[in-house]
Design an enzyme around this catalytic site. Structure first.
Site, PDB file in Angstrom:
ATOM      1  N   SER A  12       0.830  -1.204   0.000  1.00 57.07           N
ATOM      2  CA  SER A  12       0.000   0.000   0.000  1.00 57.07           C
ATOM      3  C   SER A  12       0.864   1.253   0.000  1.00 57.07           C
ATOM      4  CB  SER A  12      -0.907  -0.015   1.240  1.00 57.07           C
ATOM      5  OG  SER A  12      -0.186  -0.390   2.390  1.00 57.07           O
ATOM      6  N   GLU A  14       0.782   5.418   1.151  1.00 55.56           N
ATOM      7  CA  GLU A  14       0.081   6.415   1.980  1.00 55.56           C
ATOM      8  C   GLU A  14       0.302   7.829   1.451  1.00 55.56           C
ATOM      9  OE1 GLU A  14       0.497   6.012   6.300  1.00 55.56           O
ATOM     10  OE2 GLU A  14       0.910   8.153   6.393  1.00 55.56           O
ATOM     11  N   HIS A  73      -7.481   7.281   7.105  1.00 60.33           N
ATOM     12  CA  HIS A  73      -7.027   7.219   8.489  1.00 60.33           C
ATOM     13  C   HIS A  73      -8.071   7.978   9.297  1.00 60.33           C
ATOM     14  CE1 HIS A  73      -2.460   6.582   7.564  1.00 60.33           C
ATOM     15  NE2 HIS A  73      -3.211   6.057   6.619  1.00 60.33           N
ATOM     16  N   ARG A 103      -5.026   6.978  17.489  1.00 57.24           N
ATOM     17  CA  ARG A 103      -5.319   7.996  18.502  1.00 57.24           C
ATOM     18  C   ARG A 103      -5.033   9.382  17.945  1.00 57.24           C
ATOM     19  NH1 ARG A 103      -1.383   9.215  23.403  1.00 57.24           N
ATOM     20  NH2 ARG A 103      -0.317  10.186  21.632  1.00 57.24           N
ATOM     21  N   ASP A 105      -2.119  12.724  17.495  1.00 59.11           N
ATOM     22  CA  ASP A 105      -1.358  13.562  18.427  1.00 59.11           C
ATOM     23  C   ASP A 105      -1.895  14.968  18.354  1.00 59.11           C
ATOM     24  OD1 ASP A 105       0.661  11.763  19.373  1.00 59.11           O
ATOM     25  OD2 ASP A 105       1.516  11.827  17.345  1.00 59.11           O
ATOM     26  N   ALA A 119      -6.409   4.582  21.011  1.00 57.37           N
ATOM     27  CA  ALA A 119      -6.864   3.937  19.775  1.00 57.37           C
ATOM     28  C   ALA A 119      -7.714   2.689  20.052  1.00 57.37           C
ATOM     29  CB  ALA A 119      -5.664   3.586  18.901  1.00 57.37           C
ATOM     30  N   TYR A 141       4.402  -0.265  16.883  1.00 57.71           N
ATOM     31  CA  TYR A 141       5.672   0.456  17.106  1.00 57.71           C
ATOM     32  C   TYR A 141       6.792  -0.511  17.474  1.00 57.71           C
ATOM     33  CZ  TYR A 141       2.443   4.317  17.057  1.00 57.71           C
ATOM     34  OH  TYR A 141       1.467   5.193  16.668  1.00 57.71           O
ATOM     35  N   LYS A 161      -5.760  -3.194  21.355  1.00 56.99           N
ATOM     36  CA  LYS A 161      -6.348  -2.802  20.054  1.00 56.99           C
ATOM     37  C   LYS A 161      -6.794  -4.048  19.282  1.00 56.99           C
ATOM     38  CE  LYS A 161      -2.719   0.115  18.951  1.00 56.99           C
ATOM     39  NZ  LYS A 161      -2.008   1.265  18.365  1.00 56.99           N
ATOM     40  N   PHE A 212      11.456  14.666  12.206  1.00 58.52           N
ATOM     41  CA  PHE A 212      10.279  13.825  12.334  1.00 58.52           C
ATOM     42  C   PHE A 212      10.585  12.586  13.180  1.00 58.52           C
ATOM     43  CE2 PHE A 212       6.889  11.046  10.529  1.00 58.52           C
ATOM     44  CZ  PHE A 212       5.839  11.791  11.061  1.00 58.52           C
ATOM     45  N   HIS A 262       4.116  -1.077   3.489  1.00 52.82           N
ATOM     46  CA  HIS A 262       3.271   0.128   3.399  1.00 52.82           C
ATOM     47  C   HIS A 262       4.234   1.309   3.246  1.00 52.82           C
ATOM     48  CE1 HIS A 262      -0.142   2.835   4.405  1.00 52.82           C
ATOM     49  NE2 HIS A 262       0.729   3.513   5.128  1.00 52.82           N
TER      50      HIS A 262
HETATM   51  P1  FAD Z   1      -2.469   4.361  20.889  1.00 51.85           P
HETATM   52  O1  FAD Z   1      -2.466   2.964  20.411  1.00 51.85           O
HETATM   53  O2  FAD Z   1      -3.675   4.840  21.635  1.00 51.85           O
HETATM   54  O3  FAD Z   1      -1.166   4.546  21.809  1.00 51.85           O
HETATM   55  C1  FAD Z   1      -0.715   5.840  22.194  1.00 51.85           C
HETATM   56  C2  FAD Z   1       0.090   5.744  23.491  1.00 51.85           C
HETATM   57  O4  FAD Z   1      -0.769   5.483  24.593  1.00 51.85           O
HETATM   58  C3  FAD Z   1       1.124   4.613  23.530  1.00 51.85           C
HETATM   59  O5  FAD Z   1       2.220   5.052  24.280  1.00 51.85           O
HETATM   60  C4  FAD Z   1       0.406   3.478  24.241  1.00 51.85           C
HETATM   61  O6  FAD Z   1       1.310   2.597  24.906  1.00 51.85           O
HETATM   62  C5  FAD Z   1      -0.476   4.240  25.227  1.00 51.85           C
HETATM   63  N1  FAD Z   1      -1.769   3.590  25.418  1.00 51.85           N
HETATM   64  C6  FAD Z   1      -2.541   3.011  24.476  1.00 51.85           C
HETATM   65  N2  FAD Z   1      -3.691   2.534  24.999  1.00 51.85           N
HETATM   66  C7  FAD Z   1      -3.644   2.824  26.321  1.00 51.85           C
HETATM   67  C8  FAD Z   1      -4.552   2.596  27.380  1.00 51.85           C
HETATM   68  N3  FAD Z   1      -5.735   1.989  27.176  1.00 51.85           N
HETATM   69  N4  FAD Z   1      -4.196   3.036  28.629  1.00 51.85           N
HETATM   70  C9  FAD Z   1      -2.994   3.675  28.829  1.00 51.85           C
HETATM   71  N5  FAD Z   1      -2.091   3.909  27.831  1.00 51.85           N
HETATM   72  C10 FAD Z   1      -2.426   3.503  26.596  1.00 51.85           C
HETATM   73  N6  FAD Z   1      -1.406  10.471  13.316  1.00 51.85           N
HETATM   74  C11 FAD Z   1      -2.358  11.327  12.858  1.00 51.85           C
HETATM   75  O7  FAD Z   1      -2.674  12.308  13.534  1.00 51.85           O
HETATM   76  N7  FAD Z   1      -2.980  11.116  11.654  1.00 51.85           N
HETATM   77  C12 FAD Z   1      -2.708  10.036  10.879  1.00 51.85           C
HETATM   78  O8  FAD Z   1      -3.286   9.884   9.798  1.00 51.85           O
HETATM   79  C13 FAD Z   1      -1.723   9.117  11.325  1.00 51.85           C
HETATM   80  N8  FAD Z   1      -1.420   8.013  10.619  1.00 51.85           N
HETATM   81  C14 FAD Z   1      -0.539   7.080  11.122  1.00 51.85           C
HETATM   82  C15 FAD Z   1      -0.334   5.904  10.446  1.00 51.85           C
HETATM   83  C16 FAD Z   1       0.535   4.928  10.935  1.00 51.85           C
HETATM   84  C17 FAD Z   1       0.719   3.644  10.180  1.00 51.85           C
HETATM   85  C18 FAD Z   1       1.242   5.173  12.157  1.00 51.85           C
HETATM   86  C19 FAD Z   1       2.211   4.159  12.697  1.00 51.85           C
HETATM   87  C20 FAD Z   1       1.032   6.356  12.852  1.00 51.85           C
HETATM   88  C21 FAD Z   1       0.139   7.314  12.355  1.00 51.85           C
HETATM   89  N9  FAD Z   1      -0.138   8.502  13.051  1.00 51.85           N
HETATM   90  C22 FAD Z   1      -1.082   9.382  12.586  1.00 51.85           C
HETATM   91  C23 FAD Z   1       0.585   8.816  14.292  1.00 51.85           C
HETATM   92  C24 FAD Z   1      -0.170   8.348  15.555  1.00 51.85           C
HETATM   93  O9  FAD Z   1      -1.402   8.996  15.652  1.00 51.85           O
HETATM   94  C25 FAD Z   1       0.717   8.674  16.747  1.00 51.85           C
HETATM   95  O10 FAD Z   1       1.840   7.829  16.751  1.00 51.85           O
HETATM   96  C26 FAD Z   1       0.021   8.690  18.103  1.00 51.85           C
HETATM   97  O11 FAD Z   1       0.931   9.237  19.052  1.00 51.85           O
HETATM   98  C27 FAD Z   1      -0.373   7.325  18.620  1.00 51.85           C
HETATM   99  O12 FAD Z   1      -1.404   6.793  17.930  1.00 51.85           O
HETATM  100  P2  FAD Z   1      -1.852   5.264  18.189  1.00 51.85           P
HETATM  101  O13 FAD Z   1      -3.047   5.028  17.394  1.00 51.85           O
HETATM  102  O14 FAD Z   1      -0.705   4.367  18.041  1.00 51.85           O
HETATM  103  O15 FAD Z   1      -2.231   5.391  19.756  1.00 51.85           O
END
Ligand code: FAD
Length: 289
Positions: A12, A14, A73, A103, A105, A119, A141, A161, A212, A262
């Protein structure tokens, strides 16, 4: 790596949603060039707090209308359940089949956290609201998330997740293949066997890559950094070095059983397409899982 070998490979590209008409035109060209190799899908990023909401939707629907399977996304930080539900309904209506659930940032000092904090809560909400309408991808990660309390906690949070209903994952980029292999081993020991597709970041500009990488917690190994530093402003050599490095890295990953790749294209055809060609992936038949 055994668990990953059972999955069919998927590939894929992006994109981020363009801001200007010129950016839109450029993306049309990139899209045409990349669709020639028949990737399994394109994906389009989403700005945290909905900052790119309309542009993401427009880009997704326009790519999708042109017959290319496209995955939006969707990040939950700074959003309400209601606004997420609206987007899910819209995507379902347009027969979008895959969503990358994140989730996100939130820039510091900007707005409230939103109703879904992590997430895993977003994945649960998508399943609750839309059932099995979407294939859900989540982020992984191999070098661990920068905010994770510990490696163990991060793995447990990844498992949350999957338990919530994620079908597969795409990794943050990395330049050390051992981190990916180790991550997969740890998941296998936890009994987690969904496809985890390596995210590949092309090397085109050293200073933006460094900036980055610091933000997202991806390590640039010293020997790569030193080599890139030595090239200075010589962007041709930087690109050439990056292309060779990533071709070799992707080859190792695929040989070891990674279930596809990807590419974070940065809305550019090169160097993703050259890496693709160097790997001999050619024009692929469409597959699905
Ligand atoms: P989570 O899985 O929620 O994790 C975030 C942090 O919280 C981690 O440290 C985890 O250990 C901790 N955590 C998770 N669940 C819990 C819980 N239940 N209780 C306590 N702690 C917890 N960002 C954007 O804004 N837009 C995008 O389109 C985008 N695309 C991306 C695509 C890919 C393939 C990747 C790898 C990242 C992308 N990101 C994007 C970045 C991403 O949003 C950030 O890395 C963000 O900081 C974490 O998102 P996550 O979904 O991994 O979060």
């Amino acid at each position: 790596m055994q668990s990953q070998k059972q999955f069919k490979r998927r590939f894929s590209f992006e994109f981020f949603p363009p801001k200007t008409d010129q950016g839109k035109e450029k993306l049309q060209v990139v899209r045409d060039q990349l669709s020639e190799v028949n990737p399994d899908f394109f994906s389009v990023t989403f700005g945290a707090g909905g900052s790119t909401r309309d542009r993401t939707v427009d880009t997704v629907l326009s790519l999708h209308r042109q017959g290319i399977s496209t995955a939006p996304h969707l990040s939950c930080v700074g959003s309400t359940r209601e606004s997420i539900a609206e987007l899910l309904d819209l995507y379902k209506e347009h027969e979008i089949e895959r969503i990358v659930a994140l989730r996100g940032d939130m820039p510091s000092g900007m707005g409230a956290a939103g109703e879904l904090r992590y997430a895993n809560e977003l994945v649960s909400f998508i399943r609750e609201h839309s059932g099995d309408a979407f294939n859900i991808e989540v982020a992984a990660y191999p070098e661990f998330h920068p905010q994770a309390r510990s490696a163990e906690e991060d793995l447990k949070n990844f498992a949350r997740k999957v338990e919530a209903g994620a079908n597969s994952a795409i990794t943050q980029y990395f330049f050390n293949v051992d981190s990916y292999f180790y991550f997969i081993d740890r998941l296998e020991k936890m009994g987690i066997t969904i496809p985890v597709v390596p995210g590949i970041m092309p090397i085109v500009n050293f200073s933006s890559l460094t900036r980055f990488s610091e933000m997202c917690g991806a390590e640039i190994p010293r020997w790569i950094r030193k080599q890139l530093e030595a090239y200075g402003d010589d962007s041709v050599s930087i690109r050439k070095f990056g292309e060779e490095l990533l071709t070799e890295m992707c080859g190792k990953l695929l040989d070891a059983g990674a279930p596809g790749l990807h590419f974070y294209t940065l809305n550019q055809t090169e160097p993703s397409i050259s890496i693709w060609k160097n790997l001999g992936l050619g024009q692929r038949d469409k597959i699905a899982f």
